[in-house]
Design a protein around this motif. Structure first.
Motif, PDB file in Angstrom:
ATOM      1  N   UNK A   1      49.582  38.852  55.083  1.00  0.00           N
ATOM      2  CA  UNK A   1      48.126  39.053  55.068  1.00  0.00           C
ATOM      3  C   UNK A   1      47.710  40.083  56.120  1.00  0.00           C
ATOM      4  N   UNK A   2      46.547  40.676  55.919  1.00  0.00           N
ATOM      5  CA  UNK A   2      46.016  41.640  56.883  1.00  0.00           C
ATOM      6  C   UNK A   2      45.349  40.941  58.059  1.00  0.00           C
ATOM      7  N   UNK A   3      45.167  39.644  57.940  1.00  0.00           N
ATOM      8  CA  UNK A   3      44.538  38.913  59.027  1.00  0.00           C
ATOM      9  C   UNK A   3      44.472  37.433  58.720  1.00  0.00           C
ATOM     10  N   UNK A   4      44.074  36.693  59.734  1.00  0.00           N
ATOM     11  CA  UNK A   4      44.024  35.244  59.633  1.00  0.00           C
ATOM     12  C   UNK A   4      42.898  34.770  60.530  1.00  0.00           C
ATOM     13  N   UNK A   5      41.897  34.134  59.967  1.00  0.00           N
ATOM     14  CA  UNK A   5      40.760  33.634  60.753  1.00  0.00           C
ATOM     15  C   UNK A   5      40.675  32.125  60.575  1.00  0.00           C
ATOM     16  N   UNK A   6      40.631  31.413  61.695  1.00  0.00           N
ATOM     17  CA  UNK A   6      40.503  29.953  61.643  1.00  0.00           C
ATOM     18  C   UNK A   6      39.037  29.554  61.574  1.00  0.00           C
ATOM     19  N   UNK A   7      38.759  28.548  60.742  1.00  0.00           N
ATOM     20  CA  UNK A   7      37.409  27.989  60.674  1.00  0.00           C
ATOM     21  C   UNK A   7      37.275  26.919  61.749  1.00  0.00           C
ATOM     22  N   UNK A   8      36.134  26.735  62.350  1.00  0.00           N
ATOM     23  CA  UNK A   8      34.950  27.592  62.212  1.00  0.00           C
ATOM     24  C   UNK A   8      35.178  28.902  62.947  1.00  0.00           C
ATOM     25  N   UNK A   9      34.535  29.970  62.516  1.00  0.00           N
ATOM     26  CA  UNK A   9      34.754  31.286  63.089  1.00  0.00           C
ATOM     27  C   UNK A   9      33.445  31.893  63.577  1.00  0.00           C
ATOM     28  N   UNK A  10      33.568  32.893  64.448  1.00  0.00           N
ATOM     29  CA  UNK A  10      32.405  33.629  64.929  1.00  0.00           C
ATOM     30  C   UNK A  10      32.233  34.868  64.054  1.00  0.00           C
ATOM     31  N   UNK A  11      30.992  35.308  63.880  1.00  0.00           N
ATOM     32  CA  UNK A  11      30.699  36.491  63.075  1.00  0.00           C
ATOM     33  C   UNK A  11      31.447  37.716  63.609  1.00  0.00           C
ATOM     34  N   UNK A  12      31.547  37.832  64.948  1.00  0.00           N
ATOM     35  CA  UNK A  12      32.244  38.977  65.548  1.00  0.00           C
ATOM     36  C   UNK A  12      33.721  38.980  65.146  1.00  0.00           C
ATOM     37  N   UNK A  13      34.346  37.791  65.136  1.00  0.00           N
ATOM     38  CA  UNK A  13      35.760  37.693  64.752  1.00  0.00           C
ATOM     39  C   UNK A  13      35.943  38.130  63.300  1.00  0.00           C
ATOM     40  N   UNK A  14      35.019  37.713  62.459  1.00  0.00           N
ATOM     41  CA  UNK A  14      35.067  38.072  61.049  1.00  0.00           C
ATOM     42  C   UNK A  14      34.992  39.588  60.903  1.00  0.00           C
ATOM     43  N   UNK A  15      34.011  40.194  61.553  1.00  0.00           N
ATOM     44  CA  UNK A  15      33.805  41.641  61.469  1.00  0.00           C
ATOM     45  C   UNK A  15      35.009  42.404  62.002  1.00  0.00           C
ATOM     46  N   UNK A  16      35.513  42.032  63.172  1.00  0.00           N
ATOM     47  CA  UNK A  16      36.653  42.730  63.778  1.00  0.00           C
ATOM     48  C   UNK A  16      37.892  42.640  62.897  1.00  0.00           C
ATOM     49  N   UNK A  17      38.154  41.468  62.342  1.00  0.00           N
ATOM     50  CA  UNK A  17      39.339  41.282  61.503  1.00  0.00           C
ATOM     51  C   UNK A  17      39.216  42.095  60.216  1.00  0.00           C
ATOM     52  N   UNK A  18      38.031  42.110  59.618  1.00  0.00           N
ATOM     53  CA  UNK A  18      37.819  42.883  58.383  1.00  0.00           C
ATOM     54  C   UNK A  18      37.997  44.370  58.653  1.00  0.00           C
ATOM     55  N   UNK A  19      37.371  44.877  59.713  1.00  0.00           N
ATOM     56  CA  UNK A  19      37.460  46.305  60.018  1.00  0.00           C
ATOM     57  C   UNK A  19      38.904  46.716  60.309  1.00  0.00           C
ATOM     58  N   UNK A  20      39.653  45.881  61.046  1.00  0.00           N
ATOM     59  CA  UNK A  20      41.057  46.180  61.344  1.00  0.00           C
ATOM     60  C   UNK A  20      41.885  46.202  60.061  1.00  0.00           C
ATOM     61  N   UNK A  21      41.632  45.253  59.158  1.00  0.00           N
ATOM     62  CA  UNK A  21      42.368  45.182  57.889  1.00  0.00           C
ATOM     63  C   UNK A  21      42.082  46.396  57.015  1.00  0.00           C
ATOM     64  N   UNK A  22      40.816  46.805  56.955  1.00  0.00           N
ATOM     65  CA  UNK A  22      40.454  47.966  56.143  1.00  0.00           C
ATOM     66  C   UNK A  22      41.058  49.243  56.707  1.00  0.00           C
ATOM     67  N   UNK A  23      41.049  49.375  58.026  1.00  0.00           N
ATOM     68  CA  UNK A  23      41.648  50.546  58.672  1.00  0.00           C
ATOM     69  C   UNK A  23      43.148  50.599  58.390  1.00  0.00           C
ATOM     70  N   UNK A  24      43.816  49.475  58.571  1.00  0.00           N
ATOM     71  CA  UNK A  24      45.254  49.391  58.313  1.00  0.00           C
ATOM     72  C   UNK A  24      45.555  49.771  56.858  1.00  0.00           C
ATOM     73  N   UNK A  25      44.765  49.260  55.932  1.00  0.00           N
ATOM     74  CA  UNK A  25      44.967  49.546  54.524  1.00  0.00           C
ATOM     75  C   UNK A  25      44.766  51.034  54.207  1.00  0.00           C
ATOM     76  N   UNK A  26      43.736  51.644  54.811  1.00  0.00           N
ATOM     77  CA  UNK A  26      43.495  53.097  54.612  1.00  0.00           C
ATOM     78  C   UNK A  26      44.671  53.908  55.131  1.00  0.00           C
ATOM     79  N   UNK A  27      45.180  53.540  56.314  1.00  0.00           N
ATOM     80  CA  UNK A  27      46.298  54.279  56.905  1.00  0.00           C
ATOM     81  C   UNK A  27      47.561  54.158  56.061  1.00  0.00           C
ATOM     82  N   UNK A  28      47.817  52.966  55.527  1.00  0.00           N
ATOM     83  CA  UNK A  28      48.991  52.731  54.685  1.00  0.00           C
ATOM     84  C   UNK A  28      48.898  53.569  53.406  1.00  0.00           C
TER      85      UNK A  28
END
Length: 136
Positions: A106-133
């Motif tokens: 997976x591009x990331x793993x977020x445990x519930x309950x989560x913070x909005x910032x964690x969600x945003x950071x993990x999504x942005x990192x996953x999208x960046x990684x996917x674009x680079x690949x």
């Protein structure tokens, strides 16, 4: 924080969560962060169908789903068929489940309950990684 480029569409995220209230909460958080959530899915089978139909950029996948297929199996199929990055969003943290989840890369793993910032950071990192690949 920028989610869209010049003339680009907003990032589309499929939320796969079998608890309706939780799914709506996640959908609202994602919309507040500037993402598009064209649909949600409650089962692995529905997630696979929606990922293909909606041409999403990323899938937020709960591991424990109703039906015959769990989120790990659905994520494996979505990644192998469509090359869509998957982030697990789950309250399930036992070692056996984590090992199965890790095997799908997976591009990331977020445990519930989560913070909005964690969600945003993990999504942005996953999208960046996917674009680079995809560029290589």
């Amino acid at each position: 924080m920028m989610k869209t480029g010049e003339g680009m569409d907003r990032i589309k995220i499929l939320v796969v969560e079998d608890q309706t209230i939780v799914a709506l909460n996640i959908k609202n958080k994602l919309k507040n962060l500037g993402y598009d959530v064209p649909c949600t899915a409650v089962s692995g089978e529905e997630a696979i169908k929606e990922a293909e139909l909606k041409k999403v950029d990323l899938v937020l996948m709960d591991i424990m789903l109703k039906g015959n297929m769990d989120g790990i199996e659905a994520a494996r199929i979505i990644k192998s068929r469509f090359g869509i990055p998957v982030i697990y969003l789950t309250a399930c943290t036992d070692c056996e489940t984590l090992e199965r989840a890790k095997a799908t890369e997976p591009e990331g793993y977020i445990s519930k309950p989560f913070k909005e910032e964690d969600l945003c950071e993990t999504i942005e990192a996953a999208l960046l990684k996917n674009r680079l690949i995809r560029k290589t």
